[in-house]
Structures are given as C-alpha cells and as structure tokens.
Design an enzyme around this catalytic site. Structure first.
Site, short mmCIF file in Angstrom:
data_model
loop_
_atom_site.label_atom_id
_atom_site.label_comp_id
_atom_site.label_asym_id
_atom_site.label_seq_id
_atom_site.Cartn_x
_atom_site.Cartn_y
_atom_site.Cartn_z
N LYS A 92 122.57 81.47 22.97
CA LYS A 92 121.37 81.83 22.21
C LYS A 92 121.04 80.71 21.21
CE LYS A 92 123.91 84.31 18.59
NZ LYS A 92 124.04 85.56 17.82
N CYS A 146 113.92 63.63 2.24
CA CYS A 146 112.49 63.83 2.46
C CYS A 146 112.26 64.56 3.79
CB CYS A 146 111.77 62.49 2.47
SG CYS A 146 112.10 61.44 1.03
N ARG A 161 124.21 96.93 12.38
CA ARG A 161 123.04 96.16 12.79
C ARG A 161 122.33 96.92 13.89
NH1 ARG A 161 124.10 89.91 14.14
NH2 ARG A 161 125.23 90.85 15.90
N HIS A 217 130.50 94.25 18.01
CA HIS A 217 130.50 92.91 17.40
C HIS A 217 131.35 92.92 16.14
CE1 HIS A 217 129.14 88.85 16.84
NE2 HIS A 217 128.80 89.12 15.58
N TYR A 267 111.84 61.59 -4.22
CA TYR A 267 111.04 62.56 -4.96
C TYR A 267 111.79 63.09 -6.17
CZ TYR A 267 107.83 62.89 -0.95
OH TYR A 267 106.92 62.63 0.05
N ARG A 293 133.48 86.57 24.14
CA ARG A 293 132.13 86.04 23.96
C ARG A 293 132.12 84.89 22.95
NH1 ARG A 293 131.13 91.45 22.60
NH2 ARG A 293 130.47 90.71 20.54
#
Length: 397
Positions: free
Chosen positions: A58, A332, A156, A185, A285, A241
């Site tokens: 993924k 940057c 989840r 999981h 910056y 996994r």
C-alpha cells in the site's frame, strides 16, 4: 550562473554501476530501489516465520513504487499482496499482477462491484458489510472472496472480538462469499516490551475459537505486521503481513532487527551550486541560520515539494564524498543548502540523503529521528515528483 568546479580530491568517488548518472534529460534527484535486496528480505522473513507471506504494498509500496515492487514480488514467489484501497488493487490487476490481493481498508458500498470484477479480496468488518458484499455478488452472479476483520484493540475498523460470533456464523453460512481469511491488526508490536500484543493475541484466538464451536473449517489466520514478525513469534499463525520491515526499515525506535533485512531504498541527488558564504550572512528563508565564519555552502535540488521533510531544516545531514555535512537554513520547496565547511565539492557530485556512500550510511530511521517523524512518514512522504530507478532483481543467497 553555474559555480565553477572547486578542486578534485585524489580519491574522488567513482560511481558504481547501479548509481551511474542518468541520461542528460533526467532529473538528478532520484530514488534507487534495490530489487535484489527486496527479494532477499522476503526470503529472510519467509525462512524465519515458516508460513506464507502477504507483502504489504500500500501507499505506493511505502514509497518504493507500487507496480514495479508488486511485479517483482510476484516474480520471486510472494504468496499474497496487501493494499489499502480498491484503486491500488485495480492498478495491480491492470499491470498484470495475478497473485491474490487483499484490500485492507474499509468498504465503500458503491465500490464493492469493482472488488469482485477485478478479483480482489475484500475486508468484511461487520454484518452490514457482509450483507452489502453478498447482495452485490448475487447481483453480479459471482462469488466474492472475503477476509473477516476482528478488532482486538486498535478501534479502527473491525467487529469487536467479544461480539464477532454472529459475523463469523453468517460468513460461514454465506452462499455468495468465500471466506479466505480472518485477521486483526496489532497496535503496539513495534515495541517488543509492550504487553498489548499478548492481550490482542488472546482476544484474536478467542474470536477464532468460534469456528471450532460451529464445526466450520478454519480460514487462514493472519495477525503479525512488521512488529509482530520481528518480535512476537506467537503471532505468526498461518500467514504474516510484513510492510515496512520488508523494505528493510524498522517500524519504531524500540524495534529490534531480529531478522537481517537490509534497506531497499536509497535517495540521492547531486550538487547544483557552490558558493562561499561570508561570516554573519544568513542562509535560506527566515534567516534562521547564520554562518559563524566564512564557509563553503552547496545547494541540492530537492525539497519539501518532493516530500523531503521540512523538519530537517538545520537538523538533517547528507553524505558527500563519504563525509557527513549538515543541512543549514530552512529546507525550501525545491532545494536546500549544505554547509561543507572547508571540504571540497563541485557541481554534479553525488549527494546521499538516504543510503550508503564510502562505508558511511544515513538510514530512514535516522532521518525520521532527526525530523521528529516516524519511518513510515519519511518513506510514504517521498512523492512521485522523484523518479524511481530499479536495480538488482536477483534473489541473494
């Protein structure tokens, strides 16, 4: 104006075959993916756990490139692949990947037909989701391959382990769904000392006990993510996994390299500008860094627009000629500056941001620590603006 070359050291590095300069019209910044190491890592994990492997690809294969990585894993015999979204699975099918692919994310109802059409395995996490899949499969006249998702503590997606009985019973009895697996999981497996993993394993085993009570065959049980693979053999069960560990990176600061996986990715660029910055002059910056004395500064053409962490401003480091040099000033969008002190550098010199050079190395884990991120964030943050090059490809013994 391009700064002139400074001077060459007698021991200037000669690039290896895998790191030769790209064509003149290619961007000098690139990610190099060692497919040989990837195959070796898969071999090492499989040899250690002794069960089939679902390789997680993924999020663009954790920044390594979804399709090239999946194709290579298929070539070297991976048993299964895991992705997050149906779109990733479809991309694999369109690229000619034929091994079983499980979509780990939650189901969005209107997309169920796409799962079935492209022969993708579906995560089913509730009775309502099961009914949704069954109705679509029946309407299409095709059976759907499913894995049941049990929530053992992640909160989840997934049915709670203490109330999963009705889902398991319905899945076993389904006419239109083929039950391929059951999984959960692990939330804390990156820490080998966490007691959470043992609690989750116990809850998962209690959920799986429903199959024996029903007299139904046990589907493939899979629980171990990268942390589980590295630290908790009891979680290996019928399949593992691995995600980030497959790419040779540890999942957390407490993790241990109990399997000798090696980093698959290098991130390299080249010097595009050289100048002397006078004492008292600020760089980049916000003028957040000022030279304390006259010093040599080079510019590297990569920035946070490529996903390189802006948090590395005046904190990160790179390798030039095998020597570590600090990033100075703010990173940057498209470039950043390096203080090389009194060392030498010239245009087109290789700069290693992640990887090895002359016996020195900068790891993903180090970059993550310096930037206050996780290794996952560093890897998946490197976006498609950076070209990928693939080297190797042979399984190492």
């Amino acid at each position: 104006m391009v700064a002139p070359r400074f001077f060459r050291c007698a021991h200037a590095m000669q690039p290896s075959e895998s790191m030769m300069s790209p064509a003149a019209n290619d961007r000098p910044t690139r990610i190099v993916v060692d497919l040989g190491r990837l195959a070796s890592n898969l071999h090492l994990i499989r040899a250690r756990v002794g069960v089939p492997v679902m390789a997680i690809v993924k999020a663009n294969a954790y920044g390594h490139g979804l399709v090239p990585v999946a194709r290579h894993l298929q070539t070297v015999g991976v048993e299964r692949l895991g992705v997050a979204f149906v779109e990733e699975g479809i991309a694999l099918r369109r690229a000619g990947v034929t091994v079983p692919v499980l979509v780990l994310g939650g189901i969005f109802g209107p997309q169920v037909a796409q799962f079935i059409e492209h022969d993708l395995e579906i995560t089913v996490s509730s009775l309502d989701k099961l009914r949704q899949v069954e109705a679509t499969a029946q309407a299409m006249g095709r059976r759907a391959a499913i894995h049941l998702k049990i929530d053992t503590g992640m909160e989840r997606i997934g049915v709670h382990s203490y109330s999963c009985g009705p889902l398991i019973e319905a899945a076993c009895a389904s006419r239109w769904c083929v039950l391929k697996g059951i999984y959960s999981h692990l939330a804390c497996a990156d820490d080998p000392d966490s007691p959470m993993t043992a609690r989750q394993l116990e809850r998962f085993q209690e959920a799986c006990a429903h199959f024996e009570r029903l007299g139904a065959p046990m589907p493939t049980r899979h629980l171990a993510n990268s942390g589980g693979v590295l630290h908790f053999p009891d979680t290996w069960l019928d399949m593992v996994r691995p995600g980030i560990a497959l790419y040779g990176v540890l999942p957390g600061s407490a993790s241990k390299r109990s399997i000798a996986v090696e980093p698959v990715m290098s991130l390299v660029s080249k010097v595009v500008y050289f100048k002397v910055v006078k004492a008292g002059n600020p760089v980049s910056y916000g003028a957040t860094w000022t030279a304390e004395h006259d010093t040599r500064v080079v510019t590297v053409p990569i920035g946070y627009g490529d996903g390189y962490p802006r948090a590395l401003s005046s904190r990160g480091e790179v390798l030039i000629h095998g020597q570590r040099h600090p990033i100075v000033g703010r990173v940057c969008m498209d470039q950043f500056m390096i203080d090389i002190g009194r060392h030498s550098a010239w245009n087109e010199d290789e700069v290693v941001l992640i990887g090895e050079q002359r016996g020195e190395a900068i790891s993903v884990e180090t970059v993550a620590e310096q930037g206050g991120e996780s290794p996952y964030e560093v890897l998946v943050g490197l976006n498609e603006r950076i070209p990928r090059r693939y080297v190797g490809g042979l399984l190492r013994d």
